[in-house]
Design a protein around this motif. Structure first.
Motif, short mmCIF file in Angstrom:
data_model
loop_
_atom_site.label_atom_id
_atom_site.label_comp_id
_atom_site.label_asym_id
_atom_site.label_seq_id
_atom_site.Cartn_x
_atom_site.Cartn_y
_atom_site.Cartn_z
N VAL A 100 -47.88 91.18 -12.49
CA VAL A 100 -49.01 92.29 -12.64
C VAL A 100 -48.86 92.70 -14.06
CG1 VAL A 100 -49.06 94.85 -11.61
CG2 VAL A 100 -48.14 93.11 -10.03
N ALA A 101 -47.98 92.78 -14.92
CA ALA A 101 -48.00 93.17 -16.33
C ALA A 101 -48.69 92.26 -17.26
CB ALA A 101 -46.79 93.71 -16.72
N PHE A 102 -49.00 91.23 -16.51
CA PHE A 102 -49.47 90.06 -17.49
C PHE A 102 -50.90 90.55 -18.25
CE2 PHE A 102 -49.14 85.77 -19.22
CZ PHE A 102 -50.71 85.36 -19.43
N GLY A 103 -51.74 91.01 -17.56
CA GLY A 103 -52.87 91.07 -18.31
C GLY A 103 -52.88 92.24 -19.33
N LEU A 104 -51.95 93.21 -19.00
CA LEU A 104 -51.77 94.35 -20.11
C LEU A 104 -51.04 93.77 -21.13
CD1 LEU A 104 -50.37 97.02 -17.20
CD2 LEU A 104 -52.57 96.76 -18.38
N LYS A 105 -50.26 92.91 -21.10
CA LYS A 105 -49.25 92.11 -22.00
C LYS A 105 -50.60 91.58 -22.97
CE LYS A 105 -45.75 88.98 -23.08
NZ LYS A 105 -44.54 88.12 -22.57
N MET A 106 -51.31 90.87 -22.25
CA MET A 106 -52.41 90.14 -23.07
C MET A 106 -53.56 90.96 -24.02
SD MET A 106 -52.10 87.13 -22.98
CE MET A 106 -50.06 87.37 -22.55
N GLY A 108 -52.53 93.87 -25.24
CA GLY A 108 -51.68 94.41 -26.19
C GLY A 108 -51.04 95.82 -25.92
N VAL A 109 -50.91 96.07 -24.48
CA VAL A 109 -50.24 97.17 -24.15
C VAL A 109 -48.84 97.10 -24.36
CG1 VAL A 109 -49.84 98.65 -22.16
CG2 VAL A 109 -52.01 97.72 -22.41
N SER A 110 -48.12 97.99 -24.81
CA SER A 110 -46.72 98.16 -25.44
C SER A 110 -45.79 98.03 -24.09
CB SER A 110 -46.32 99.39 -25.93
OG SER A 110 -46.02 100.41 -24.93
N LEU A 111 -44.65 97.31 -24.27
CA LEU A 111 -43.73 97.10 -23.18
C LEU A 111 -43.36 98.25 -22.22
CD1 LEU A 111 -42.08 94.79 -21.95
CD2 LEU A 111 -40.10 95.84 -23.52
N ASP A 112 -43.15 99.29 -22.61
CA ASP A 112 -42.86 100.66 -21.88
C ASP A 112 -44.07 100.84 -21.01
OD1 ASP A 112 -40.66 101.86 -24.30
OD2 ASP A 112 -40.10 100.74 -22.54
N ASP A 113 -45.27 100.91 -21.77
CA ASP A 113 -46.47 101.31 -21.12
C ASP A 113 -46.56 100.37 -19.94
OD1 ASP A 113 -48.40 102.96 -23.87
OD2 ASP A 113 -47.10 103.58 -22.47
N ARG A 114 -46.88 99.19 -20.08
CA ARG A 114 -47.25 98.26 -19.26
C ARG A 114 -46.36 98.26 -18.20
NH1 ARG A 114 -46.04 94.17 -23.32
NH2 ARG A 114 -44.49 92.86 -22.80
N ARG A 115 -44.84 98.47 -18.42
CA ARG A 115 -44.07 98.42 -17.06
C ARG A 115 -44.48 99.73 -16.45
NH1 ARG A 115 -38.18 96.54 -17.79
NH2 ARG A 115 -38.78 94.22 -17.78
N ARG A 117 -47.27 101.21 -15.82
CA ARG A 117 -48.56 101.08 -15.35
C ARG A 117 -48.40 99.86 -14.15
NH1 ARG A 117 -53.13 100.48 -20.15
NH2 ARG A 117 -54.40 99.90 -18.43
N ALA A 118 -47.74 98.79 -14.50
CA ALA A 118 -47.52 97.87 -13.48
C ALA A 118 -46.83 98.57 -12.17
CB ALA A 118 -46.76 96.74 -14.01
N GLY A 119 -45.96 99.34 -12.72
CA GLY A 119 -45.37 99.91 -11.59
C GLY A 119 -46.04 100.52 -10.67
N ARG A 120 -46.96 101.44 -11.40
CA ARG A 120 -47.82 102.26 -10.52
C ARG A 120 -48.72 101.38 -9.64
NH1 ARG A 120 -48.33 105.79 -15.22
NH2 ARG A 120 -50.16 104.79 -15.97
N ALA A 147 -51.14 89.84 -6.11
CA ALA A 147 -52.60 89.30 -6.67
C ALA A 147 -53.51 90.53 -6.82
CB ALA A 147 -53.11 88.16 -6.03
N LEU A 148 -53.72 91.15 -6.00
CA LEU A 148 -54.57 92.40 -6.00
C LEU A 148 -54.03 93.27 -7.23
CD1 LEU A 148 -57.06 93.31 -4.73
CD2 LEU A 148 -55.57 94.47 -2.84
N ALA A 149 -52.90 93.67 -7.12
CA ALA A 149 -52.17 94.82 -8.20
C ALA A 149 -52.52 94.15 -9.38
CB ALA A 149 -50.93 94.97 -7.91
N ARG A 150 -52.41 92.78 -9.75
CA ARG A 150 -52.23 92.12 -10.92
C ARG A 150 -53.58 92.26 -11.62
NH1 ARG A 150 -51.09 85.79 -11.61
NH2 ARG A 150 -52.91 85.52 -10.61
#
Lengths: 354, 267, 306
Positions: A100-106, A108-115, A117-120, A147-150
C-alpha cells in the motif's frame, strides 16, 4: 455544492493493433466526482480505453485530457491516475503495508509519513490487522481491498478499476459493490469502472457508457440507458427486451405513427427516425394480458420464476414475444396454446435508430 | 512511450552476447580456409588444411583418435540410452517404491560432482583394481556420465504419455513386453532418439575425464587436439575444429527436429 | 480408477513389479564406477604417496597437512600456515565469482530481452544462444585463445586502425581466464533466468509504473526480487563448474592464474605427481561445492515455505 468540472475528456481516440482497430474515434466526457462505468461485452474496447487513460497503451490518434491537461504523451508513472488491476497485481515479495505504501515511496514521502498514510488506507478498507501479512496469505476479497488501498494511497485525481470484482464470488461481489460506491462518495475521487456485468453497472454508476466493437453506443444514467436505448445493441445488451420489425408510417414533430405487425397502429417517440422499416424495443414487463390489445399472440410456454411469470408467446406474424407478469394471487395461469391479446403500457415501445 | 517490457540497452547486450559467443567460432572457421601457413595473415581461400587433416603428417594420429572417439561415443551412448530407458520406466511408471529418491539422486550424481573430481576418482579406482587404462576404461567412464544426459529427454517424453495406451493394449490381450515394444516404445521414440543424440555429443566432446583415464598411447579426438594445441595453434587444428563444430551443430539441429516431430505426435 | 493420470502412477501399471531389475544397471554403473571411486578417493587422501606416482597403504594426514601447513602439526616447531595452496584455492573461488558476475551482468539483460520477444523470434534467439554450448568446450576455448592472442584477429585490426599501439595484454591474464569461464558457461546463466522471466507477471511492472516508479526503480524493487530464484539458479550453475574448471585456466592462463583444476591435474601427471595430495585437493574442492549446494538447497526450501 461543488462546481462540476470535467475530470477526463477523450476526443476522437483511435487505437489500432496492426490491422485491427480497437477504438474507433471514441469521444467521452467524464465528470469529476462521478462513478462512471464503461460497460460492454468482451472485445468491445472498454479495457483498451482504460489502459489508454492509465498510460499503458498509446493512442494512434486523438486526445486525452485530465482536468484540461493533455496527458496522452505522458508515461504512466507521470499521470496522477491510479489503477486497480483485474487480478490485483500485488507485489508478492512485499507485505500488505509495503504494497500500500509503494506509490507513496515512489513520490518521495518519508518513511514515517507513508507508514501512517498507508495505515490509514488499510483502516479505510478494514484490513489493519493484516498489515504485516504477505499477499499470498490473503483471500481473494482481501487482496482486492489491498489493491484498492494501494491505488488510493497516493490520492490520485482519478481511480481506474479494471473489472475488479470479476474474480469474486457472488455474495462477496454484491458486498463489494456497496463498499466501492460508498468509498467513491466519501473520497470524492472520480472512479472509472470497467465491467461486462450490466447489473453491476446499473446498480453502481452515476453514468454509463455502453460500448461495442470499439465504439461508444450510448452514454447516460442507468435509467436513461434502460428505458430509452438508442439502438438494438443497447436495447438487447441491457436487460431483456423484445425486438420487432415495424414500419414507420409518418413523422409528426417529435412523434411517429408506427404500424405494428398485425396491423395495429400506435404512436411513440420519433427518436430521430424517418419513415420506413425500423426496430421497436418493448420490455417484457411493460406488456400485460388484456381483453383487447395492440398485439395478438399465441402462448407457447409458461415459465414459473417464483417472483414472476414468464410467458413465451408468438405473434400471428411469427415473431417471438416474451411477457413478464408479476406473480400475485392470480386465479388463472393461461395455458399453452391459448390466444391472448397483449397490451402495451404507455410509452413502453421505443423506436430504435437501426 | 515504450511498454514495461522495454529496457534501453538490453537489446545491445543481447546482441553483444551473441557476438561474443560466435566471434571466436566464426574466426576459427574463416581462418581454417586460410591458404597461407601463417595463422596471422590471410593468404587467400583454400581447402588445403582440410586435406592436411586427412593426408598430412599428423593424419594417422587424428584418424586413430577420431575412430576411437566415434566408436566410444556410439557404444557409450547406446549403453547409456538403454540403461536410461530402463531407469526411466522404473521411475515414471513404477509408482512409489523404497529408494526412489535415492535413485533420483544417484542418477543426477554425475551432474553434481565436478568433472575433475570424477576424473580423479575414476582414475584412482581403476588403478586400485588393477584395470589397465585404455579403451575400456574410457568407455566405462563415458557410460556413467552419459546416463543422466540420456535420462533427461527420455523422462520428459515419457511423462507426457498417458498410460491409457498401454492399458488399452493389455485389455486387448497383449503381454507386458508386447505392450512395451508395440505401444510404449514407439511413442517414446523421439525422447529416446533425443537422449541418444545428446549422450553421443557429450561423449564425443568429453575431455577432462577422458584425459585422466585414457593412459598413455590412447587418444580421442579432444585429447589429440589438446595435445596438438599445447604445441601451438596450427592451421590444421582450425580445420578439425571447424569440422567438429559442424558436426555439433548438425547433431543439435537433428535433436531439435526430432523433438519437433515428436511434438506433433504428442498425445 | 487405476492410473488414468498422465504420469501413470497407478497401481495397475505392470512396471511396478520389475522396478528392481530395471534399476539394476543404473545402480551398478553409477554405484560401482562413481560412488565407489569417490569413496576410494576419500580414502586415498589419507594415504602416503609412492615416489613413482601411486600409493602406499600407510594412513597419514600428510596430504591435508601439506595443503594447509608448512610444517607438520606434530613436528618440533610450531606449524606455519602454508599459503601456496590456500592461495590457489582462494584464487579459484575469486575467478569463479568474477566469472559468475560477468555472466550475470551480460546474461540477465540477454535473458530478459529474449523472454520479452514475441514467441516466434523467441525460439530463434534461444536456439542461437544455445548452439555455441553444443560445440566442444575444448574447441571453444581454443577458438577464444586464438582470437585474443597478441597477433591474432582481435589485436591485429585494432593495431592496424591505430586504436592501440601495443597488443592488448589478454593472454595469460586473469581476465583471459574469466573470459574463458564466461564463455564456457554463459548459457547456464541465461536459461534459468529466461525461464523465470517467462513466468513473470508483467502486470506487476504495470502496477509499479502506475504507482509512479521509473523503469529502473521497477527493475530493482519489483522485477529482481520476483525473479530471484532464477538468478540464483543461474549463478550456482556457473559458479560450481567454474570452481573446478581446467580447460580455461590451462589454455588461457599462465603461472599467475593457476587454479584448482590445474593443481589437481598436475598431481596425476608423470612421476612428480602426488596422488594422495591430489585426492586431498579434490576432496576439498568437493567439500566447497557441497557447501555451496547446501546453501542453495536451504534457500530453495525457505522460498518454498514462504
Amino acid at each position: 455544492m461543488r462546481w462540476m468540472s470535467t475530470a477526463i475528456e477523450i476526443r476522437s481516440a483511435v487505437k489500432r493493433y496492426g490491422t485491427t482497430t480497437a477504438l474507433h474515434a471514441v469521444s467521452l466526457e467524464i465528470a469529476d466526482n462521478a462513478f462512471f462505468t464503461l460497460l460492454g461485452p468482451s472485445g468491445c474496447g472498454k479495457t483498451t480505453l482504460l489502459r489508454c487513460i492509465a498510460g499503458f497503451e498509446d493512442l494512434n490518434e486523438g486526445e486525452i485530457r485530465l482536468f484540461g491537461q493533455d496527458i496522452a504523451r505522458l508515461d504512466p508513472n507521470h499521470r496522477p491516475v491510479n489503477t486497480v488491476f483485474q487480478h490485483y497485481a500485488l507485489f508478492p515479495h512485499m507485505t500488505v503495508l509495503e504494497n500500500v505504501a509503494f506509490g507513496l515511496k515512489m513520490i518521495g514521502v518519508s518513511l514515517d509519513d507513508r507508514r501512517a498514510r498507508a495505515g490509514r488506507m488499510l483502516e479505510m478498507v478494514h484490513l489493519s490487522a493484516f498489515a504485516d501479512r504477505m499477499p499470498t496469505q490473503l483471500s481473494g476479497g482481501q487482496q482486492q481491498r489491498v489493491a484498492l488501498a494501494r491505488a488510493l494511497a497516493p490520492e490520485p485525481k482519478v481511480l481506474l478499476l479494471d473489472e475488479p470484482l470479476s474474480a469474486l464470488d457472488l455474495k462477496l461481489r454484491q458486498a463489494m459493490r456497496v463498499e466501492l460506491k460508498t468509498l467513491q462518495e466519501e473520497t470524492g475521487i472520480t472512479f472509472v469502472f470497467v465491467t461486462h456485468d450490466q447489473e453491476e453497472a446499473l446498480t453502481m454508476s452515476d453514468r454509463i457508457a455502453v460500448m461495442s466493437q470499439g465504439r461508444v453506443q450510448q452514454v447516460g444514467s442507468a435509467r436513461e440507458i434502460y428505458e430509452a436505448p438508442v439502438n438494438r445493441f443497447v436495447a438487447d445488451f441491457i436487460g431483456e427486451t423484445n425486438l420487432i420489425e415495424v414500419t414507420v408510417e409518418r413523422i409528426e414533430g417529435d412523434w411517429a405513427r408506427v404500424i405494428l405487425p398485425g396491423g395495429h397502429v400506435i404512436r411513440c417517440a420519433a427518436a430521430g427516425t424517418s419513415p420506413g422499416k425500423h426496430h421497436l424495443s418493448i420490455r417484457p414487463e411493460r406488456l400485460s394480458l388484456a381483453k383487447t390489445g395492440e398485439l395478438v399472440a399465441t402462448i407457447e410456454r409458461v415459465v414459473y420464476l417464483g417472483t414472476d411469470l414468464q410467458l413465451l408467446t408468438r405473434l400471428t406474424s411469427g415473431e417471438a414475444i416474451q411477457v413478464r407478469l408479476q406473480n400475485s394471487a392470480r386465479t388463472e395461469v393461461p395455458a399453452p396454446g391459448t390466444q391472448v391479446a397483449l397490451h402495451l403500457e404507455e410509452g413502453a415501445a421505443r423506436l430504435l435508430a437501426d | 512511450m515504450k511498454g514495461v517490457r522495454h529496457y534501453p540497452g538490453f537489446l545491445t547486450m543481447a546482441v553483444a552476447c551473441l557476438v561474443i559467443l560466435y566471434a571466436p567460432l566464426i574466426v576459427v572457421t574463416v581462418y581454417s580456409f586460410n591458404a597461407s601457413t601463417s595463422i596471422t595473415t590471410w593468404g587467400g581461400f583454400s581447402w588445403r588444411w582440410y586435406g592436411d587433416v586427412f593426408t598430412g603428417p599428423e593424419a594417422p594420429r587424428f584418424k586413430a583418435a577420431a575412430w576411437n572417439s566415434i566408436t566410444i561415443a556410439v557404444l557409450a551412448a547406446s549403453a547409456a540410452t538403454t540403461i536410461a530407458v530402463a531407469a526411466s520406466l522404473a521411475m515414471i511408471r513404477g509408482g512409489r517404491f523404497r529408494g526412489k529418491s535415492a535413485t533420483f539422486a544417484l542418477i543426477n550424481l554425475p551432474l553434481m560432482v565436478p568433472e575433475i573430481v570424477t576424473a580423479v576418482a575414476t582414475l584412482i579406482f581403476f588403478s586400485a583394481i588393477g584395470l589397465v587404462t585404455g579403451y575400456m576404461t574410457i568407455l566405462i567412464a563415458h557410460i556413467v556420465f552419459c546416463i543422466p544426459f540420456a535420462y533427461l529427454p527420455i523422462t520428459a517424453r515419457l511423462q507426457g504419455i498417458e498410460d491409457s495406451y498401454e492399458q488399452a493394449a493389455r485389455d486387448l490381450y497383449a503381454t507386458q513386453w508386447q505392450a512395451f515394444r508395440l505401444v510404449l516404445l514407439p511413442l517414446m521414440l523421439p525422447g529416446v532418439i533425443s537422449g541418444f543424440l545428446l549422450a553421443f555429443i557429450i561423449s564425443l566432446d568429453d575431455f577432462i575425464i577422458t584425459n585422466f583415464v585414457k593412459g598413455a598411447g590412447m587418444e580421442t579426438l579432444p585429447t589429440a587436439i589438446f595435445g596438438s594445441v599445447k604445441q601451438g595453434i596450427k592451421p590444421n587444428i582450425m580445420a578439425i575444429s571447424t569440422m567438429m563444430l559442424a558436426v555439433s551443430v548438425l547433431f543439435v539441429t537433428l535433436s531439435y527436429l526430432v523433438n519437433r516431430i515428436g511434438q506433433r505426435t504428442r498425445s | 480408477m487405476a492410473g488414468l493420470t498422465p504420469s501413470g502412477q497407478g497401481n495397475g501399471s505392470g512396471y511396478r513389479r520389475i522396478v528392481a531389475p530395471l534399476l539394476l544397471p543404473t545402480w551398478l554403473m553409477i554405484g560401482i564406477f562413481l560412488v565407489l571411486p569417490v569413496l576410494l578417493m576419500a580414502i586415498y587422501s589419507f594415504l602416503t604417496k609412492e615416489f613413482r606416482g601411486g600409493v602406499i597403504w600407510d594412513f597419514t594426514l600428510a596430504s591435508y597437512d601439506q595443503f594447509f601447513l608448512n610444517r607438520g602439526l606434530f613436528g618440533d616447531e610450531p606449524p606455519v600456515i602454508e599459503w601456496t595452496y590456500i592461495t590457489i584455492f582462494w584464487r579459484s573461488i575469486w575467478q569463479a565469482a568474477v566469472a559468475t558476475l560477468i555472466c550475470l551482468a551480460i546474461g540477465f539483460p540477454t535473458a530478459w530481452f529474449i523472454a520479452t520477444r514475441p514467441p516466434r523470434s523467441r525460439a530463434i534467439w534461444l536456439f542461437l544462444i544455445t548452439i555455441p554450448y553444443w560445440v566442444n568446450l575444448l574447441i571453444r576455448t581454443v577458438s577464444l585463445k586464438f582470437l585474443i592472442r597478441d597477433n591474432g584477429p582481435l589485436n591485429e585490426p585494432l593495431m592496424a586502425l591505430g586504436l592501440i599501439t601495443d597488443p592488448l595484454p589478454l593472454v595469460n591474464t586473469n581476465l583471459a581466464v574469466q573470459l574463458g569461464l564466461f564463455y564456457s558457461y554463459l548459457p547456464f546463466m541465461v536459461l534459468p533466468i529466461y525461464a523465470a522471466v517467462e513466468r513473470y507477471n508483467f502486470a506487476l511492472s504495470e502496477a509499479a509504473a502506475d504507482l509512479y516508479a521509473s523503469r529502473w526503480v521497477t527493475l530493482w524493487e519489483i522485477v529482481l526480487p520476483v525473479v530471484k530464484p532464477g538468478i540464483i539458479a543461474g549463478c550456482i550453475l556457473v559458479f560450481v563448474p567454474s570452481l573446478g574448471a581446467f580447460l580455461a585456466p590451462d589454455l588461457l592462463g599462465g603461472a599467475k592464474t593457476f587454479m584448482i583444476g590445474s593443481l589437481i591435474d598436475e598431481q596425476f601427471r608423470g612421476s612428480q605427481g602426488n596422488w594422495p595430495f591430489g585426492a586431498a585437493a579434490a576432496m576439498i574442492l568437493m567439500t566447497l561445492v557441497l557447501i555451496v549446494l547446501m546453501f542453495y538447497a536451504r534457500a530453495q526450501a525457505r522460498e518454498g515455505a514462504r
